[in-house]
Design a protein around this motif. Structure first.
Motif, mmCIF file in Angstrom:
data_model
loop_
_atom_site.group_PDB
_atom_site.id
_atom_site.type_symbol
_atom_site.label_atom_id
_atom_site.label_comp_id
_atom_site.label_asym_id
_atom_site.label_seq_id
_atom_site.Cartn_x
_atom_site.Cartn_y
_atom_site.Cartn_z
ATOM 1 N N LEU A 4 0.839 -1.181 0.000
ATOM 2 C CA LEU A 4 0.000 0.000 0.000
ATOM 3 C C LEU A 4 0.878 1.238 0.000
ATOM 4 N N THR A 5 0.557 2.147 -0.882
ATOM 5 C CA THR A 5 1.245 3.431 -0.898
ATOM 6 C C THR A 5 0.234 4.482 -0.494
ATOM 7 N N VAL A 6 0.612 5.329 0.446
ATOM 8 C CA VAL A 6 -0.318 6.321 0.972
ATOM 9 C C VAL A 6 0.337 7.695 0.933
ATOM 10 N N LEU A 19 3.873 8.010 16.401
ATOM 11 C CA LEU A 19 3.760 6.563 16.587
ATOM 12 C C LEU A 19 5.074 5.828 16.355
ATOM 13 N N THR A 20 5.980 6.435 15.632
ATOM 14 C CA THR A 20 7.273 5.790 15.375
ATOM 15 C C THR A 20 8.391 6.364 16.245
ATOM 16 N N SER A 21 8.058 7.294 17.117
ATOM 17 C CA SER A 21 9.089 7.927 17.965
ATOM 18 C C SER A 21 9.716 6.953 18.954
ATOM 19 N N ASP A 22 9.059 5.828 19.200
ATOM 20 C CA ASP A 22 9.605 4.830 20.133
ATOM 21 C C ASP A 22 10.478 3.794 19.427
ATOM 22 N N GLY A 23 10.729 3.996 18.135
ATOM 23 C CA GLY A 23 11.586 3.070 17.403
ATOM 24 C C GLY A 23 10.839 2.097 16.518
ATOM 25 N N ARG A 24 9.511 2.066 16.648
ATOM 26 C CA ARG A 24 8.741 1.190 15.760
ATOM 27 C C ARG A 24 8.881 1.667 14.331
ATOM 28 N N SER A 25 8.796 0.752 13.406
ATOM 29 C CA SER A 25 8.851 1.137 12.003
ATOM 30 C C SER A 25 7.505 1.710 11.580
ATOM 31 N N ALA A 26 7.516 2.446 10.505
ATOM 32 C CA ALA A 26 6.268 2.988 9.959
ATOM 33 C C ALA A 26 5.323 1.845 9.607
ATOM 34 N N THR A 27 5.863 0.765 9.079
ATOM 35 C CA THR A 27 5.037 -0.398 8.719
ATOM 36 C C THR A 27 4.319 -0.953 9.940
ATOM 37 N N VAL A 30 1.594 1.534 11.124
ATOM 38 C CA VAL A 30 0.418 1.563 10.240
ATOM 39 C C VAL A 30 -0.393 0.289 10.390
ATOM 40 N N ARG A 31 0.273 -0.857 10.483
ATOM 41 C CA ARG A 31 -0.454 -2.125 10.677
ATOM 42 C C ARG A 31 -1.292 -2.077 11.956
ATOM 43 N N ALA A 37 -8.244 0.769 13.988
ATOM 44 C CA ALA A 37 -9.323 1.430 13.245
ATOM 45 C C ALA A 37 -10.437 0.440 12.921
ATOM 46 N N GLN A 38 -10.063 -0.779 12.554
ATOM 47 C CA GLN A 38 -11.074 -1.803 12.268
ATOM 48 C C GLN A 38 -11.890 -2.112 13.519
ATOM 49 N N ARG A 39 -11.206 -2.253 14.650
ATOM 50 C CA ARG A 39 -11.892 -2.539 15.913
ATOM 51 C C ARG A 39 -12.859 -1.410 16.270
ATOM 52 N N LEU A 40 -12.409 -0.174 16.124
ATOM 53 C CA LEU A 40 -13.276 0.977 16.411
ATOM 54 C C LEU A 40 -14.467 1.015 15.465
#
Length: 76
Positions: A4-6, A19-27, A30-31, A37-40
């Motif tokens: 997916l390209t956004v 969301l990535t400031s803690d070292g998590r990747s963007a991927t 986003v996942r 978002a689906q749960r909400l």
């Protein structure tokens, strides 16, 4: 799995940066965001369905009849 390209606007870019400031990747971020978002979304659909049932006179009458029929099963 798909790719997916956004195009992010400023608000989404800021959110992704946070969301990535803690070292998590963007991927990963986003996942996780998509799953949340689906749960909400499902919760909102359930809320709408419950509201519709709560405002349905026939359904309310049926629920009241069931409560009356099972009143003797209450522990108190």
């Amino acid at each position: 799995m798909g790719m997916l390209t956004v195009d992010l606007d400023a608000k989404a870019e800021k959110a992704l940066n946070e969301l990535t400031s803690d070292g998590r990747s963007a991927t990963e971020a986003v996942r996780e965001a998509l799953v949340i978002a689906q749960r909400l979304h499902r919760m909102e659909l359930a809320r709408i369905a419950a509201e519709r049932l709560a405002n349905d006179p026939a359904d309310r009458a049926e629920a009241e009849a069931i409560m009356k029929d099972t009143e003797h099963l209450r522990a108190w």
